[in-house]
Design a protein around this motif. Structure first.
Motif, PDB file in Angstrom:
ATOM      1  N   MET A  42      25.722  84.738  14.342  1.00 37.35           N
ATOM      2  CA  MET A  42      25.273  83.663  15.211  1.00 37.35           C
ATOM      3  C   MET A  42      24.455  82.630  14.436  1.00 37.35           C
ATOM      4  SD  MET A  42      25.889  82.945  18.189  1.00 37.35           S
ATOM      5  CE  MET A  42      25.423  81.945  19.516  1.00 37.35           C
ATOM      6  N   GLU A  43      23.733  83.108  13.430  1.00 40.84           N
ATOM      7  CA  GLU A  43      22.921  82.196  12.639  1.00 40.84           C
ATOM      8  C   GLU A  43      23.799  81.202  11.877  1.00 40.84           C
ATOM      9  OE1 GLU A  43      20.163  82.493   8.721  1.00 40.84           O
ATOM     10  OE2 GLU A  43      19.825  83.998  10.266  1.00 40.84           O
ATOM     11  N   ASN A  44      24.975  81.669  11.450  1.00 43.04           N
ATOM     12  CA  ASN A  44      25.907  80.797  10.738  1.00 43.04           C
ATOM     13  C   ASN A  44      26.399  79.672  11.645  1.00 43.04           C
ATOM     14  OD1 ASN A  44      27.378  79.884   8.574  1.00 43.04           O
ATOM     15  ND2 ASN A  44      29.113  81.222   8.996  1.00 43.04           N
ATOM     16  N   PHE A  45      26.637  79.981  12.933  1.00 40.91           N
ATOM     17  CA  PHE A  45      27.061  78.931  13.860  1.00 40.91           C
ATOM     18  C   PHE A  45      25.953  77.906  14.069  1.00 40.91           C
ATOM     19  CE2 PHE A  45      27.603  77.056  18.086  1.00 40.91           C
ATOM     20  CZ  PHE A  45      28.828  76.455  17.878  1.00 40.91           C
ATOM     21  N   GLU A  46      24.712  78.360  14.092  1.00 34.53           N
ATOM     22  CA  GLU A  46      23.589  77.418  14.246  1.00 34.53           C
ATOM     23  C   GLU A  46      23.504  76.482  13.045  1.00 34.53           C
ATOM     24  OE1 GLU A  46      21.526  76.704  16.809  1.00 34.53           O
ATOM     25  OE2 GLU A  46      22.838  78.049  17.925  1.00 34.53           O
ATOM     26  N   LYS A  47      23.767  77.001  11.848  1.00 30.44           N
ATOM     27  CA  LYS A  47      23.767  76.150  10.653  1.00 30.44           C
ATOM     28  C   LYS A  47      24.889  75.114  10.740  1.00 30.44           C
ATOM     29  CE  LYS A  47      21.704  79.258   7.292  1.00 30.44           C
ATOM     30  NZ  LYS A  47      21.909  80.039   6.067  1.00 30.44           N
ATOM     31  N   SER A  48      26.076  75.560  11.162  1.00 29.67           N
ATOM     32  CA  SER A  48      27.188  74.616  11.258  1.00 29.67           C
ATOM     33  C   SER A  48      26.964  73.617  12.387  1.00 29.67           C
ATOM     34  CB  SER A  48      28.517  75.353  11.439  1.00 29.67           C
ATOM     35  OG  SER A  48      28.547  76.057  12.639  1.00 29.67           O
ATOM     36  N   LYS A  49      26.280  74.036  13.443  1.00 25.84           N
ATOM     37  CA  LYS A  49      25.953  73.113  14.533  1.00 25.84           C
ATOM     38  C   LYS A  49      24.947  72.064  14.051  1.00 25.84           C
ATOM     39  CE  LYS A  49      24.403  73.135  19.318  1.00 25.84           C
ATOM     40  NZ  LYS A  49      23.912  73.954  20.423  1.00 25.84           N
ATOM     41  N   ASN A  50      23.972  72.492  13.264  1.00 26.29           N
ATOM     42  CA  ASN A  50      23.016  71.537  12.698  1.00 26.29           C
ATOM     43  C   ASN A  50      23.711  70.556  11.761  1.00 26.29           C
ATOM     44  OD1 ASN A  50      20.867  72.668  14.052  1.00 26.29           O
ATOM     45  ND2 ASN A  50      20.261  73.974  12.351  1.00 26.29           N
ATOM     46  N   THR A  51      24.660  71.048  10.985  1.00 29.44           N
ATOM     47  CA  THR A  51      25.433  70.174  10.099  1.00 29.44           C
ATOM     48  C   THR A  51      26.194  69.138  10.915  1.00 29.44           C
ATOM     49  OG1 THR A  51      25.671  71.949   8.479  1.00 29.44           O
ATOM     50  CG2 THR A  51      27.235  70.127   8.339  1.00 29.44           C
ATOM     51  N   ALA A  52      26.800  69.581  12.011  1.00 32.90           N
ATOM     52  CA  ALA A  52      27.565  68.669  12.868  1.00 32.90           C
ATOM     53  C   ALA A  52      26.664  67.609  13.487  1.00 32.90           C
ATOM     54  CB  ALA A  52      28.271  69.464  13.962  1.00 32.90           C
ATOM     55  N   ILE A  53      25.487  67.994  13.912  1.00 35.79           N
ATOM     56  CA  ILE A  53      24.551  67.041  14.526  1.00 35.79           C
ATOM     57  C   ILE A  53      24.087  66.013  13.500  1.00 35.79           C
ATOM     58  CG2 ILE A  53      22.249  66.834  15.543  1.00 35.79           C
ATOM     59  CD1 ILE A  53      22.844  69.559  16.939  1.00 35.79           C
ATOM     60  N   VAL A  54      23.745  66.477  12.300  1.00 35.97           N
ATOM     61  CA  VAL A  54      23.280  65.568  11.247  1.00 35.97           C
ATOM     62  C   VAL A  54      24.372  64.567  10.882  1.00 35.97           C
ATOM     63  CG1 VAL A  54      22.608  65.482   8.803  1.00 35.97           C
ATOM     64  CG2 VAL A  54      21.552  67.146  10.316  1.00 35.97           C
ATOM     65  N   ALA A  55      25.637  64.971  10.957  1.00 32.74           N
ATOM     66  CA  ALA A  55      26.747  64.090  10.599  1.00 32.74           C
ATOM     67  C   ALA A  55      26.780  62.826  11.449  1.00 32.74           C
ATOM     68  CB  ALA A  55      28.071  64.835  10.726  1.00 32.74           C
ATOM     69  N   TYR A  56      26.325  62.899  12.675  1.00 34.01           N
ATOM     70  CA  TYR A  56      26.362  61.740  13.574  1.00 34.01           C
ATOM     71  C   TYR A  56      25.141  60.828  13.438  1.00 34.01           C
ATOM     72  CZ  TYR A  56      30.437  63.600  15.907  1.00 34.01           C
ATOM     73  OH  TYR A  56      31.706  64.049  16.178  1.00 34.01           O
ATOM     74  N   HIS A  85      33.358  68.022  12.732  1.00 37.96           N
ATOM     75  CA  HIS A  85      32.473  66.930  13.161  1.00 37.96           C
ATOM     76  C   HIS A  85      32.149  65.966  12.019  1.00 37.96           C
ATOM     77  CE1 HIS A  85      31.851  67.711  17.375  1.00 37.96           C
ATOM     78  NE2 HIS A  85      31.869  69.000  17.095  1.00 37.96           N
ATOM     79  N   ILE A  86      32.144  66.445  10.786  1.00 34.99           N
ATOM     80  CA  ILE A  86      31.945  65.537   9.658  1.00 34.99           C
ATOM     81  C   ILE A  86      33.105  64.556   9.589  1.00 34.99           C
ATOM     82  CG2 ILE A  86      31.929  65.394   7.138  1.00 34.99           C
ATOM     83  CD1 ILE A  86      30.294  68.017   7.162  1.00 34.99           C
ATOM     84  N   GLY A 140      29.472  66.442  21.927  1.00 34.32           N
ATOM     85  CA  GLY A 140      30.300  67.593  21.578  1.00 34.32           C
ATOM     86  C   GLY A 140      29.628  68.451  20.521  1.00 34.32           C
ATOM     87  N   ALA A 141      29.009  67.824  19.538  1.00 39.01           N
ATOM     88  CA  ALA A 141      28.292  68.567  18.498  1.00 39.01           C
ATOM     89  C   ALA A 141      27.099  69.301  19.091  1.00 39.01           C
ATOM     90  CB  ALA A 141      27.840  67.628  17.390  1.00 39.01           C
ATOM     91  N   LEU A 142      26.369  68.661  19.986  1.00 40.95           N
ATOM     92  CA  LEU A 142      25.211  69.309  20.623  1.00 40.95           C
ATOM     93  C   LEU A 142      25.618  70.505  21.467  1.00 40.95           C
ATOM     94  CD1 LEU A 142      23.052  66.284  21.818  1.00 40.95           C
ATOM     95  CD2 LEU A 142      22.500  67.904  20.008  1.00 40.95           C
ATOM     96  N   ARG A 151      35.710  68.639  20.218  1.00 37.72           N
ATOM     97  CA  ARG A 151      36.500  67.690  21.004  1.00 37.72           C
ATOM     98  C   ARG A 151      36.817  66.494  20.128  1.00 37.72           C
ATOM     99  NH1 ARG A 151      32.402  67.042  25.969  1.00 37.72           N
ATOM    100  NH2 ARG A 151      31.411  65.910  24.292  1.00 37.72           N
ATOM    101  N   GLU A 152      38.116  66.196  20.005  1.00 37.79           N
ATOM    102  CA  GLU A 152      38.498  65.014  19.234  1.00 37.79           C
ATOM    103  C   GLU A 152      38.098  63.753  19.989  1.00 37.79           C
ATOM    104  OE1 GLU A 152      42.647  65.107  18.368  1.00 37.79           O
ATOM    105  OE2 GLU A 152      42.381  66.498  16.703  1.00 37.79           O
TER     106      GLU A 152
END
Length: 107
Positions: free
Chosen positions: A1-15, A40-41, A84-86, A91-92
């Protein structure tokens, strides 16, 4: 689950601006690469690059209505991708999402 949180943070930062997108690319390097973050990147990078490219030409239109419609269109796309990232969803973006995924598939 921690890995998904890291990837979610990466997705949020991308925007968060084009600089945030570059930072997210470095956050999503080989050992930390995630499908969600990469998705998301690609969406955010395509959104920012197309905004600058098309915005250059829209600036020459010298029309308040064209410029307003352009900014509104990109703001709606940005909100759609960012939300979508949040929410942790892939979602495309409407109209251009598939193009961005195919164009930047190496990221």
């Amino acid at each position: 689950m921690e890995n998904f949180e890291k990837s979610k943070n990466t997705a949020i930062v991308a925007y968060l601006t084009i600089i945030g997108c570059v930072i997210a690319i470095f956050m999503n390097q080989e050992e930390n690469r995630s499908d969600f973050g990469s998705f998301h990147i690609r969406q955010a990078l395509g959104l920012f690059l197309s905004f600058f490219l098309l915005g250059y030409f829209v600036g020459y239109a010298n029309s308040w209505t064209v410029t307003s419609a352009f900014y509104l269109f990109y703001f709606i796309l940005w909100v759609y991708g960012f939300s979508g990232a949040l929410q942790g969803q892939k979602r495309e973006l409407p109209l251009v999402g598939k193009l961005f995924q195919n164009t930047f598939k190496s990221l």
